[in-house]
Design a protein around this motif. Structure first.
Motif, mmCIF file in Angstrom:
data_model
loop_
_atom_site.group_PDB
_atom_site.id
_atom_site.type_symbol
_atom_site.label_atom_id
_atom_site.label_comp_id
_atom_site.label_asym_id
_atom_site.label_seq_id
_atom_site.Cartn_x
_atom_site.Cartn_y
_atom_site.Cartn_z
ATOM 1 N N GLU A 59 12.616 10.194 9.932
ATOM 2 C CA GLU A 59 11.511 11.148 10.010
ATOM 3 C C GLU A 59 10.559 10.991 8.823
ATOM 4 O OE1 GLU A 59 13.244 14.973 10.228
ATOM 5 O OE2 GLU A 59 14.219 14.639 12.179
ATOM 6 N N THR A 60 11.131 10.777 7.639
ATOM 7 C CA THR A 60 10.286 10.585 6.448
ATOM 8 C C THR A 60 9.410 9.343 6.592
ATOM 9 O OG1 THR A 60 11.938 11.648 5.040
ATOM 10 C CG2 THR A 60 10.299 10.259 3.949
ATOM 11 N N LEU A 61 10.006 8.251 7.044
ATOM 12 C CA LEU A 61 9.242 7.007 7.213
ATOM 13 C C LEU A 61 8.141 7.170 8.245
ATOM 14 C CD1 LEU A 61 12.120 4.355 7.109
ATOM 15 C CD2 LEU A 61 10.296 4.645 5.427
ATOM 16 N N ASP A 62 8.413 7.934 9.291
ATOM 17 C CA ASP A 62 7.403 8.152 10.333
ATOM 18 C C ASP A 62 6.139 8.734 9.725
ATOM 19 O OD1 ASP A 62 6.173 8.334 12.760
ATOM 20 O OD2 ASP A 62 7.264 10.106 13.438
ATOM 21 N N GLN A 63 6.316 9.688 8.802
ATOM 22 C CA GLN A 63 5.156 10.318 8.172
ATOM 23 C C GLN A 63 4.511 9.398 7.132
ATOM 24 O OE1 GLN A 63 6.558 14.024 6.563
ATOM 25 N NE2 GLN A 63 7.474 14.692 8.505
ATOM 26 N N LEU A 64 5.336 8.782 6.286
ATOM 27 C CA LEU A 64 4.785 7.957 5.207
ATOM 28 C C LEU A 64 4.036 6.739 5.735
ATOM 29 C CD1 LEU A 64 7.726 8.000 2.603
ATOM 30 C CD2 LEU A 64 5.583 9.286 2.522
ATOM 31 N N VAL A 65 4.583 6.087 6.747
ATOM 32 C CA VAL A 65 3.945 4.882 7.277
ATOM 33 C C VAL A 65 2.603 5.216 7.896
ATOM 34 C CG1 VAL A 65 4.138 3.057 9.004
ATOM 35 C CG2 VAL A 65 6.110 3.647 7.585
ATOM 36 N N ASP A 66 2.508 6.335 8.588
ATOM 37 C CA ASP A 66 1.230 6.733 9.186
ATOM 38 C C ASP A 66 0.173 6.962 8.112
ATOM 39 O OD1 ASP A 66 2.122 6.569 11.759
ATOM 40 O OD2 ASP A 66 2.568 8.712 11.976
ATOM 41 N N VAL A 67 0.579 7.639 7.030
ATOM 42 C CA VAL A 67 -0.382 7.885 5.944
ATOM 43 C C VAL A 67 -0.788 6.570 5.280
ATOM 44 C CG1 VAL A 67 -0.721 9.009 3.720
ATOM 45 C CG2 VAL A 67 0.518 10.195 5.533
ATOM 46 N N ALA A 68 0.177 5.681 5.069
ATOM 47 C CA ALA A 68 -0.128 4.405 4.416
ATOM 48 C C ALA A 68 -1.055 3.550 5.273
ATOM 49 C CB ALA A 68 1.158 3.655 4.113
ATOM 50 N N ARG A 69 -0.869 3.567 6.579
ATOM 51 C CA ARG A 69 -1.719 2.757 7.470
ATOM 52 C C ARG A 69 -3.149 3.257 7.510
ATOM 53 N NH1 ARG A 69 2.707 2.016 12.398
ATOM 54 N NH2 ARG A 69 3.746 0.183 11.489
ATOM 55 N N SER A 70 -3.362 4.498 7.137
ATOM 56 C CA SER A 70 -4.725 5.035 7.099
ATOM 57 C C SER A 70 -5.465 4.629 5.829
ATOM 58 C CB SER A 70 -4.681 6.567 7.197
ATOM 59 O OG SER A 70 -4.047 7.120 6.049
ATOM 60 N N ASP A 71 -4.760 3.960 4.913
ATOM 61 C CA ASP A 71 -5.366 3.551 3.631
ATOM 62 C C ASP A 71 -5.039 2.090 3.345
ATOM 63 O OD1 ASP A 71 -6.699 3.653 1.197
ATOM 64 O OD2 ASP A 71 -4.947 4.387 0.116
ATOM 65 N N LEU A 72 -5.315 1.218 4.305
ATOM 66 C CA LEU A 72 -4.946 -0.191 4.154
ATOM 67 C C LEU A 72 -5.827 -0.935 3.165
ATOM 68 C CD1 LEU A 72 -4.008 -1.219 7.805
ATOM 69 C CD2 LEU A 72 -2.516 -0.570 5.920
ATOM 70 N N GLU A 73 -6.887 -0.271 2.642
ATOM 71 C CA GLU A 73 -7.685 -0.918 1.599
ATOM 72 C C GLU A 73 -6.894 -1.059 0.307
ATOM 73 O OE1 GLU A 73 -11.311 1.146 1.087
ATOM 74 O OE2 GLU A 73 -12.070 0.689 3.098
ATOM 75 N N SER A 74 -5.871 -0.236 0.135
ATOM 76 C CA SER A 74 -4.999 -0.319 -1.036
ATOM 77 C C SER A 74 -3.913 -1.345 -0.775
ATOM 78 C CB SER A 74 -4.385 1.052 -1.331
ATOM 79 O OG SER A 74 -3.322 0.941 -2.248
ATOM 80 N N ALA A 75 -3.733 -2.281 -1.735
ATOM 81 C CA ALA A 75 -2.714 -3.317 -1.571
ATOM 82 C C ALA A 75 -1.322 -2.710 -1.520
ATOM 83 C CB ALA A 75 -2.815 -4.329 -2.710
ATOM 84 N N GLU A 76 -1.075 -1.682 -2.339
ATOM 85 C CA GLU A 76 0.238 -1.040 -2.337
ATOM 86 C C GLU A 76 0.504 -0.339 -1.015
ATOM 87 O OE1 GLU A 76 0.659 1.537 -5.665
ATOM 88 O OE2 GLU A 76 0.992 -0.094 -7.101
ATOM 89 N N ALA A 77 -0.532 0.306 -0.472
ATOM 90 C CA ALA A 77 -0.363 0.987 0.813
ATOM 91 C C ALA A 77 -0.076 -0.019 1.922
ATOM 92 C CB ALA A 77 -1.612 1.808 1.133
ATOM 93 N N GLU A 78 -0.790 -1.138 1.927
ATOM 94 C CA GLU A 78 -0.559 -2.163 2.945
ATOM 95 C C GLU A 78 0.853 -2.740 2.825
ATOM 96 O OE1 GLU A 78 -2.611 -6.324 4.554
ATOM 97 O OE2 GLU A 78 -3.344 -5.322 2.734
ATOM 98 N N HIS A 79 1.281 -2.961 1.583
ATOM 99 C CA HIS A 79 2.625 -3.495 1.351
ATOM 100 C C HIS A 79 3.687 -2.525 1.865
ATOM 101 C CE1 HIS A 79 5.684 -5.279 -1.732
ATOM 102 N NE2 HIS A 79 5.888 -5.703 -0.504
ATOM 103 N N PHE A 80 3.523 -1.243 1.557
ATOM 104 C CA PHE A 80 4.506 -0.264 2.015
ATOM 105 C C PHE A 80 4.467 -0.114 3.538
ATOM 106 C CE2 PHE A 80 5.480 4.061 3.374
ATOM 107 C CZ PHE A 80 6.804 4.150 2.955
ATOM 108 N N ALA A 81 3.266 -0.124 4.104
ATOM 109 C CA ALA A 81 3.169 0.019 5.556
ATOM 110 C C ALA A 81 3.937 -1.089 6.261
ATOM 111 C CB ALA A 81 1.702 0.009 5.976
#
Length: 726
Positions: free
Chosen positions: A669-691
């Motif tokens: 459940e946690t990953l479901d929320q975090l991945v969605d938020v990270a995918r909305s900010d793919l301009e960030s290298a860290e966000a793309e890596h985590f996604a």
């Protein structure tokens, strides 16, 4: 015809009248006469008259200064009418300079230096008085040797005329009028400024405000611009202009060394080109003969190389790196490191020889420190020093030689710094080891240089140093000892070098072997790194965990890590308070998780009721969240590898699920929320890596949940055979 006597007399112009003398001329004549009388009366007075008898002289010197300023202005314009009057004034002032009262001598020297600098500004030969320059500059040097006089120089406003005279002397040198400037004069004057700069930060700030940095850099530039370069061999034998130039540079660089301590002076140092000038002094003929000069230069460069704006001045010329490397080699040769037979007697010899050795080691420390700063974040410098200049091989050899000398001085075990014999040199050699190891570690950040270094047999001394540091820690009964910095740098170098699978020495032969000498001896290295994981120094623990991340790429190393319980130690470190330690430990577990034989450390609890390694990683993902995506991503990678291998080897089992994988539901459940938020900010290298990492783990867990929770269907069971019909 007209009578010749009647011829008109030709008109004759009257001689031009001399311009009236300025008022200051009469005032100065009067003051000179009075000063002569006062000094004559003082000479006739008894020695018991006391200092009050000089009150009249003090008053006259104060009244004299406006006249001196006026005469200086006239001399600067080339007016030679007042030469005789100036010479009379000098005669009177030098009688004051012979007195013992410091305040009188400073006031008189102020007047003399002001007029001499004005004369230097003129091209008139009659206004040049080299012999007076040497005499007054020597008096100033003697006065500044007593620190109690430093404040008096600023109160009497005598420092500015001193700087003006030194600047004028530099201009004469720059225009190749060396014969008109006795080098003893600027040498004494620069020495006086150095003495003043030693009195503290306040004096250094005042000198900076008066423009001392520009004047000192001008002297260095003037000596560099001399036709044919500096004269003589700089050997310091006391003969020739070359030795005098070396002495002058020694005083100049000593003053700059003190002024470089303040960050407020860095802008001036950069604007005057001080870093480049200092590096070119190293290139000159003084390298082998003037140890104090080289020591001053390297002390300044060590300070300046800490700051990016000043490193740019060094990086601008690739020759500066070559100069510093040559200085390092020259210092090593002068210390006789290559003569291993002399190691046993390293501390022997007369005091002068010991002092020379100590200065040589201190010089090496600063050169290595400067090169380490220049290669810490500059890839171009790493390649230049490590490959183009052959520094990788040379520095590895120096490291091995210094390690041997240090081992000979220290004995079979380490002794804490400062607790050994006074003459064993252990402290200096340990400091040198630290700086050389750091330099090699920085060079090895470059892939091409690192591939060369890992194949050199000399880097095996890192393993020996690691063992000795840990052994001494155990013997001393402490977790830190006095060798934490050495231990930290050794582990950091091992981390950098263990990244590379092998080395070829850049195709220059097989001197160092074909593989990574540290990986080849992984048992000894990893055995020591396990102990470092338990160290109290957080930086050392993090570096050891990073090193295990490199070593654990090989299956034999992973087997050895299980035998030494390094894998269990890494799992424990997931609860560490330091974020860097946790990140490094999670990174090392990425490789362990992909190996089925290493899974027990992650899947099995260390004791009943304790969390498993996977449970800790899941908790780490939740804690890090969007606040630390880099940490969350590496934890996801370790979990993906470990759970993927575990799910593949274990059949679905509700009992097993409830006992060991109960955390997966909430993690999903946690990953479901975090991945969605990270995918909305793919301009960030860290966000793309985590996604990417979090998304893969999310899908893996989802598939397993679906498999575990899927209801049993009839087709999943074999039909039972029916009995005989009755």
């Amino acid at each position: 015809r007209r009578d010749p006597l009647d011829s008109p007399v030709p008109h004759q112009m009257p001689p031009p009248e001399a311009p009236p003398s300025p008022p200051w001329v009469r005032d100065m004549d009067r003051i000179i006469a009075q000063l002569d009388m006062e000094m004559a009366d003082v000479a006739l007075a008894s020695s018991s008259a006391g200092p009050n008898c000089m009150g009249g002289v003090r008053h006259l010197l104060r009244a004299l200064w406006p006249c001196v300023e006026a005469m200086a202005g006239a001399c600067s314009d080339g007016d030679e009418r007042w030469v005789l009057q100036r010479n009379r004034l000098f005669a009177a002032l030098f009688r004051v300079l012979e007195r013992k009262e410091s305040d009188l001598r400073i006031a008189a020297a102020r007047c003399v230096t002001r007029l001499l600098s004005a004369g230097r500004a003129s091209t008139a030969a009659s206004l040049q008085l080299p012999k007076y320059e040497t005499a007054v500059c020597k008096v100033l040097f003697q006065l500044t040797r007593a620190s109690k006089n430093d404040e008096s120089f600023f109160e009497a406003e005598a420092v500015h005329p001193m700087l003006a005279l030194l600047e004028a002397q530099g201009r004469m040198l720059r225009y190749d009028q060396r014969s008109k400037v006795p080098l003893e004069a600027p040498t004494f004057l620069a020495g006086a400024l150095k003495n003043i700069s030693c009195s503290g930060e306040r004096a250094q700030q005042r000198l900076g405000q008066l423009g001392a940095i520009a004047v000192l850099c001008g002297i260095m530039q003037a000596l560099e611009d001399l036709p044919g370069g500096p004269q003589g061999d700089g050997s310091g034998d006391g003969s020739g202009d070359g030795d005098l130039e070396g002495q002058l540079l020694t005083q100049v660089t000593g003053t700059l060394r003190n002024l470089s301590l303040s960050r407020s002076h860095h802008k001036q140092l950069a604007a005057c080109g001080a870093p480049g000038l200092l590096c070119r002094v190293v290139r000159g003929p003084y390298r082998g003969g003037r140890q104090e000069l080289m020591f001053n230069v390297t002390r300044v460069l060590a300070k300046l190389s800490l700051h990016d704006s000043l490193r740019q001045g060094i990086n601008a010329d690739p020759g500066n790196m070559a100069n510093l490397l040559e200085l390092l080699e020259s210092a090593v040769d002068s210390l006789g490191f290559a003569d291993r037979s002399a190691f046993a007697a390293a501390g022997a010899g007369p005091p002068s020889r010991k002092r020379s050795s100590e200065h040589g080691v201190a010089l090496l420390v600063r050169v290595a420190f400067t090169l380490g700063n220049l290669t810490a974040s500059n890839e171009r410098n790493r390649r230049l020093l490590g490959l183009e200049l052959g520094g990788a091989r040379k520095l590895a050899q120096v490291l091995d030689l210094v390690h041997a000398r240090w081992a000979a001085n220290q004995g079979s075990t380490l002794s804490p710094r400062g607790e050994g014999k006074e003459d064993d040199g252990g402290t200096d050699y340990e400091e040198l080891l630290i700086k050389l190891i750091r330099l090699l570690a920085n060079l090895s950040i470059s892939a091409e240089v690192g591939q060369v270094v890992v194949g050199l047999p000399q880097v095996k001394c890192l393993v020996n140093l690691l063992d000795k540091c840990l052994h001494d820690t155990k013997v001393q009964g402490t977790s830190g000892g006095d060798h934490e910095e050495l231990l930290l740098n050794v582990v950091s170098a091992i981390t950098n070098l263990s990244f590379y699978p092998g080395g070829t020495l850049g195709g220059e032969g097989k001197e160092g072997g074909e593989g990574n000498v540290l990986l080849a001896g992984y048992r000894e290295v990893c055995g020591g790194l396990v102990d470092v994981l338990l160290h109290e120094n957080q930086e050392a623990v993090a570096e050891a965990a990073r090193a295990f991340g490199n070593f654990s790429r090989d299956a034999p190393v992973r087997r050895f890590m299980s035998l030494t319980q390094a894998d269990e130690a890494l799992v424990i470190l997931l609860d560490h308070a330091s974020r860097d330690v946790v990140f490094a430990a999670a990174g090392a577990l990425v490789n362990l998780g992909a190996d089925p034989q290493s899974l027990p450390a992650l899947l099995d609890p260390p004791c009943p009721g304790a969390d498993t390694g996977c449970a800790k990683l899941a908790s780490l993902v939740k804690r890090a969240g969007m606040q630390d995506l880099a940490l969350a991503a590496v934890a996801c990678k370790a979990l993906f590898n470990a759970l993927g291998a575990a799910f593949a080897s274990l059949p679905p089992s509700t009992t097993r699920w409830e006992r060991q994988y109960s955390f997966l539901g909430s993690l999903h459940e946690t990953l479901d929320q975090l991945v969605d938020v990270a995918r909305s900010d793919l301009e960030s290298a860290e966000a793309e890596h985590f996604a990417h990492a979090g998304g893969a783990l999310f899908r893996l867990i989802g598939e397993r949940i679906e498999c575990e929770m899927k209801p049993a269907e009839a087709s999943d069971y074999d039909e039972l055979p029916l009995g005989p019909h009755k």
